[in-house]
Design a protein around this motif. Structure first.
Motif, PDB file in Angstrom:
ATOM      1  N   MET A 198      -7.572   3.763  -2.897  1.00 47.82           N
ATOM      2  CA  MET A 198      -6.941   5.212  -1.715  1.00 47.82           C
ATOM      3  C   MET A 198      -8.143   6.406  -2.099  1.00 47.82           C
ATOM      4  SD  MET A 198      -3.396   5.351  -2.536  1.00 47.82           S
ATOM      5  CE  MET A 198      -3.351   5.338  -4.797  1.00 47.82           C
ATOM      6  N   ALA A 199      -8.363   6.130  -0.513  1.00 48.66           N
ATOM      7  CA  ALA A 199      -9.118   7.526  -0.097  1.00 48.66           C
ATOM      8  C   ALA A 199      -8.409   8.421   0.535  1.00 48.66           C
ATOM      9  CB  ALA A 199     -10.696   7.237   0.494  1.00 48.66           C
ATOM     10  N   VAL A 200      -8.309  10.121  -0.048  1.00 47.55           N
ATOM     11  CA  VAL A 200      -7.450  11.078   0.002  1.00 47.55           C
ATOM     12  C   VAL A 200      -8.802  12.264   1.236  1.00 47.55           C
ATOM     13  CG1 VAL A 200      -6.076  12.697  -0.350  1.00 47.55           C
ATOM     14  CG2 VAL A 200      -5.912  10.645  -1.722  1.00 47.55           C
ATOM     15  N   ALA A 201      -8.213  11.979   1.754  1.00 45.10           N
ATOM     16  CA  ALA A 201      -8.753  12.927   3.229  1.00 45.10           C
ATOM     17  C   ALA A 201      -8.499  14.494   3.901  1.00 45.10           C
ATOM     18  CB  ALA A 201      -9.200  12.303   4.686  1.00 45.10           C
ATOM     19  N   GLN A 202      -9.305  15.288   4.130  1.00 45.10           N
ATOM     20  CA  GLN A 202      -8.606  15.906   4.112  1.00 45.10           C
ATOM     21  C   GLN A 202      -7.786  16.529   5.421  1.00 45.10           C
ATOM     22  OE1 GLN A 202     -12.065  15.167   4.296  1.00 45.10           O
ATOM     23  NE2 GLN A 202     -13.681  16.050   5.783  1.00 45.10           N
ATOM     24  N   ASP A 203      -8.009  15.561   6.667  1.00 45.55           N
ATOM     25  CA  ASP A 203      -6.693  15.238   7.925  1.00 45.55           C
ATOM     26  C   ASP A 203      -6.708  13.788   8.199  1.00 45.55           C
ATOM     27  OD1 ASP A 203      -9.013  14.855   9.331  1.00 45.55           O
ATOM     28  OD2 ASP A 203      -9.400  16.795   8.945  1.00 45.55           O
ATOM     29  N   ALA A 204      -5.768  13.639   8.931  1.00 46.70           N
ATOM     30  CA  ALA A 204      -5.407  12.471   9.713  1.00 46.70           C
ATOM     31  C   ALA A 204      -6.092  11.512   9.882  1.00 46.70           C
ATOM     32  CB  ALA A 204      -4.085  11.928  10.591  1.00 46.70           C
ATOM     33  N   ASN A 236       1.060  -0.880   0.662  1.00 48.38           N
ATOM     34  CA  ASN A 236       0.093  -0.261  -0.456  1.00 48.38           C
ATOM     35  C   ASN A 236       1.211   1.312   0.058  1.00 48.38           C
ATOM     36  OD1 ASN A 236      -2.656  -1.967   0.318  1.00 48.38           O
ATOM     37  ND2 ASN A 236      -2.588  -1.315   2.145  1.00 48.38           N
ATOM     38  N   ALA A 237       1.818   1.190   0.418  1.00 49.49           N
ATOM     39  CA  ALA A 237       2.469   2.729   1.272  1.00 49.49           C
ATOM     40  C   ALA A 237       3.382   2.213  -0.683  1.00 49.49           C
ATOM     41  CB  ALA A 237       3.842   2.151   1.854  1.00 49.49           C
ATOM     42  N   ALA A 238       4.260   1.421  -0.634  1.00 51.11           N
ATOM     43  CA  ALA A 238       4.408   1.881  -2.410  1.00 51.11           C
ATOM     44  C   ALA A 238       3.793   2.257  -3.440  1.00 51.11           C
ATOM     45  CB  ALA A 238       5.478   0.101  -2.535  1.00 51.11           C
ATOM     46  N   MET A 239       2.549   1.818  -3.036  1.00 52.75           N
ATOM     47  CA  MET A 239       1.626   2.298  -4.379  1.00 52.75           C
ATOM     48  C   MET A 239       1.915   3.416  -3.787  1.00 52.75           C
ATOM     49  SD  MET A 239       0.944  -0.404  -6.867  1.00 52.75           S
ATOM     50  CE  MET A 239      -0.127   0.653  -7.452  1.00 52.75           C
ATOM     51  N   ARG A 240       1.355   3.958  -3.112  1.00 49.16           N
ATOM     52  CA  ARG A 240       0.716   5.342  -2.378  1.00 49.16           C
ATOM     53  C   ARG A 240       2.029   6.097  -3.258  1.00 49.16           C
ATOM     54  NH1 ARG A 240       1.064   4.948   2.136  1.00 49.16           N
ATOM     55  NH2 ARG A 240       3.277   6.870   2.328  1.00 49.16           N
ATOM     56  N   GLY A 241       2.546   5.885  -3.227  1.00 50.16           N
ATOM     57  CA  GLY A 241       4.254   6.422  -3.419  1.00 50.16           C
ATOM     58  C   GLY A 241       4.469   6.687  -5.004  1.00 50.16           C
ATOM     59  N   LEU A 242       4.203   5.167  -5.947  1.00 50.32           N
ATOM     60  CA  LEU A 242       3.970   5.003  -7.356  1.00 50.32           C
ATOM     61  C   LEU A 242       2.799   6.225  -7.527  1.00 50.32           C
ATOM     62  CD1 LEU A 242       5.351   3.740  -9.607  1.00 50.32           C
ATOM     63  CD2 LEU A 242       3.238   2.746  -9.367  1.00 50.32           C
ATOM     64  N   VAL A 243       1.683   6.713  -7.211  1.00 52.43           N
ATOM     65  CA  VAL A 243       0.339   6.854  -7.663  1.00 52.43           C
ATOM     66  C   VAL A 243       0.895   8.567  -7.442  1.00 52.43           C
ATOM     67  CG1 VAL A 243      -1.965   8.087  -7.936  1.00 52.43           C
ATOM     68  CG2 VAL A 243      -0.425   5.272  -7.940  1.00 52.43           C
ATOM     69  N   LEU A 244       1.106   8.733  -6.060  1.00 55.39           N
ATOM     70  CA  LEU A 244       0.992   9.810  -5.661  1.00 55.39           C
ATOM     71  C   LEU A 244       2.443  11.191  -5.094  1.00 55.39           C
ATOM     72  CD1 LEU A 244      -2.203   9.738  -3.124  1.00 55.39           C
ATOM     73  CD2 LEU A 244      -1.626  11.123  -5.261  1.00 55.39           C
ATOM     74  N   GLY A 245       3.520  10.073  -5.159  1.00 54.38           N
ATOM     75  CA  GLY A 245       4.134  11.122  -4.736  1.00 54.38           C
ATOM     76  C   GLY A 245       4.549  11.362  -3.631  1.00 54.38           C
ATOM     77  N   ASP A 246       5.287  12.246  -3.339  1.00 57.10           N
ATOM     78  CA  ASP A 246       4.789  13.280  -2.340  1.00 57.10           C
ATOM     79  C   ASP A 246       4.081  14.389  -3.180  1.00 57.10           C
ATOM     80  OD1 ASP A 246       6.568  14.656  -3.864  1.00 57.10           O
ATOM     81  OD2 ASP A 246       8.430  14.892  -2.927  1.00 57.10           O
ATOM     82  N   ALA A 247       3.002  14.187  -3.306  1.00 55.55           N
ATOM     83  CA  ALA A 247       2.728  15.476  -3.509  1.00 55.55           C
ATOM     84  C   ALA A 247       1.465  15.548  -2.028  1.00 55.55           C
ATOM     85  CB  ALA A 247       1.371  15.352  -4.788  1.00 55.55           C
ATOM     86  N   VAL A 248       0.453  14.581  -1.064  1.00 53.28           N
ATOM     87  CA  VAL A 248      -0.282  14.736   0.048  1.00 53.28           C
ATOM     88  C   VAL A 248       0.642  13.961   1.254  1.00 53.28           C
ATOM     89  CG1 VAL A 248      -1.170  12.547  -1.165  1.00 53.28           C
ATOM     90  CG2 VAL A 248      -1.769  14.034   0.994  1.00 53.28           C
ATOM     91  N   PRO A 249       0.544  14.299   1.981  1.00 57.20           N
ATOM     92  CA  PRO A 249       1.084  13.885   2.997  1.00 57.20           C
ATOM     93  C   PRO A 249       0.261  12.274   3.218  1.00 57.20           C
ATOM     94  CG  PRO A 249       0.360  16.275   4.522  1.00 57.20           C
ATOM     95  CD  PRO A 249       0.159  15.954   2.275  1.00 57.20           C
ATOM     96  N   ALA A 250       1.548  11.032   3.825  1.00 56.81           N
ATOM     97  CA  ALA A 250       0.454  10.155   3.723  1.00 56.81           C
ATOM     98  C   ALA A 250      -0.078   9.538   5.019  1.00 56.81           C
ATOM     99  CB  ALA A 250       2.455   9.085   4.725  1.00 56.81           C
ATOM    100  N   GLY A 251      -0.421  10.191   6.195  1.00 55.99           N
ATOM    101  CA  GLY A 251      -1.449  10.742   6.554  1.00 55.99           C
ATOM    102  C   GLY A 251      -2.918  10.472   6.662  1.00 55.99           C
ATOM    103  N   ARG A 252      -3.153  11.598   5.450  1.00 48.36           N
ATOM    104  CA  ARG A 252      -4.609  11.330   4.901  1.00 48.36           C
ATOM    105  C   ARG A 252      -4.585  10.752   3.393  1.00 48.36           C
ATOM    106  NH1 ARG A 252      -4.155  17.582   1.612  1.00 48.36           N
ATOM    107  NH2 ARG A 252      -5.979  16.066   1.140  1.00 48.36           N
ATOM    108  N   VAL A 253      -4.107   9.932   4.103  1.00 53.62           N
ATOM    109  CA  VAL A 253      -3.893   8.425   2.424  1.00 53.62           C
ATOM    110  C   VAL A 253      -4.502   7.373   3.347  1.00 53.62           C
ATOM    111  CG1 VAL A 253      -3.610   7.357   0.733  1.00 53.62           C
ATOM    112  CG2 VAL A 253      -2.176  10.017   1.103  1.00 53.62           C
TER     113      VAL A 253
END
Length: 394
Positions: A256-262, A75-92
């Motif tokens: 992946m669900a990107v939320a407004q906060d952690a 999950n972490a590796a795919m988050r990086g592949l898709v989103l890079g560092d565009a959004v904090p990991a805690g929001r995903v």
């Protein structure tokens, strides 16, 4: 009970596969099924996948359950592949799913759980499973115009006019790159305008990201999604490893669900865990572990990216070759859009009758809306293919 069931309409692509297999002609051409094919017509296992599977076979000591959210390293590796560092990991909030289809289904279930009154918008045309799954989950739906059949380009004015009807809380499915079935994509400025409109309306983008790496490259294909995620409070993303890792039958995907906060992301994570439990409990591990090994090993990742780039470049060459052959045959630029489209598919603008004529007269198989699988084009027969297309197009 079972006698009360009604016949289900056949899947048109599966039906087409059966027709192709039953056709005895040796010169037949399959441009229908959506899998990558090499120059020999085979769908290969990628080099890095073979190496990762060998490593996994030698090192894995248990087949016990992993977890409701799947492999967290995947999950972490795919988050990086898709989103890079565009959004904090805690929001995903991320959950492994059985393929991109499974990821879409889980996110639609999440929408219904969070806002059962939401309306889900998808492009016209779109991948047929989008409307089918929205209906099956029981959510309201609407379409927005997307493709101009006359020019075979994005009808952006019509798209924006339709999306002006959005209501707060509505969900809009957008193809992250390599639009299926048309191959026609939004440019960067258009993505920004869509983002502005969604923010103004209070609507939520839902990105179907099945073809990262098949268009203009891994990072270029993700650029619009990464920019959008920095500008919206919430976003849903369904990503697939079927195409860019060639793991079709292993069913590897991520929701992946990107939320407004952690804190909100934690709520979404809990909901995705519950939905996974209800639908299949634990997602399949093998393919996801293979992807995680590749993405976290510099040598394997470099080889995977090199082979993916070879596949992408080959499809671009096939696009250019078909466009050139059609230009010679028509003595016009009416099919130049094929070279400008991206990804595995293009829609040629033929009628169903013309598509049927191609199949009957020349053994050329494509979906009824004239969607062709670019990777299935025979590089040594593009002139003959162009002649057949122009002949039926009249």
């Amino acid at each position: 009970m079972l006698e009360k069931l009604t016949p289900q309409p056949p899947d048109k692509i599966i039906e087409l596969i059966g027709m192709y297999r039953a056709d005895p002609r040796t010169e037949k051409v399959d441009l229908g099924v959506g899998v990558y094919k090499d120059e020999k017509g085979a769908t290969p296992v990628m080099r890095a996948v073979k190496a990762a599977e060998k490593r996994l076979l030698e090192s894995q000591t248990s087949k016990s359950y992993v977890g409701l959210l799947g492999d967290l390293d995947f999950n972490a590796a795919m988050r990086g592949l898709v989103l890079g560092d565009a959004v904090p990991a805690g929001r995903v909030a991320a959950a492994q799913a059985p393929g991109g289809t499974g990821a879409i289904r889980q996110l639609l279930e999440l929408v219904k759980l969070a806002n059962p009154g939401a309306k889900v918008w998808y492009s016209d045309p779109t991948w047929p499973n989008h409307p089918a799954m929205v209906r099956h989950v029981g959510l309201a739906s609407a379409t927005y115009r997307y493709f101009d059949s006359a020019t075979c380009t994005v009808d952006f004015a019509a798209m924006m006019a339709d999306l002006d009807g959005l209501s707060a809380g509505d969900v809009v499915i957008l193809h992250g790159c390599c639009h299926n079935p048309t191959g026609a994509n939004l440019d960067a400025a258009q993505w920004d305008q869509v983002t502005d409109l969604l923010n103004a309306k209070g609507a939520i983008p839902f990105i179907d990201f099945a073809y990262q790496g098949f268009g203009d490259g891994l990072d270029a294909d993700a650029a619009a999604v990464r920019r959008m995620v920095t500008r919206v409070p919430q976003m849903l993303i369904a990503a697939s490893c079927s195409k860019n890792f060639g793991l079709y039958r292993d069913r590897v995907g991520i929701a992946m669900a990107v939320a407004q906060d952690a804190a909100t992301a934690d709520l979404a994570k809990g909901a995705l865990s519950s939905l996974n439990r209800l639908n299949f409990s634990f997602p399949p591990d093998h393919g996801a572990k293979v992807v995680e090994i590749i993405l976290n090993d510099p040598e394997l990742r470099a080889d995977w990216q090199a082979e993916l780039e070879e596949m992408r470049t080959r499809m671009l060459e096939l696009r250019a070759g078909l466009a050139e052959a059609l230009r010679r045959e028509t003595n016009s630029d009416s099919f130049d859009f094929v070279a400008h489209h991206r990804g595995m598919f293009s829609r040629l603008g033929l009628s169903q009758e013309q598509v049927m004529k191609l199949r009957e007269e020349s053994g050329i198989y494509m979906v009824g809306d004239s969607r062709v699988n670019i990777a299935g084009l025979p590089a040594d027969k593009l002139d003959a293919l162009a002649k057949a297309i122009v002949r039926v197009a009249g």
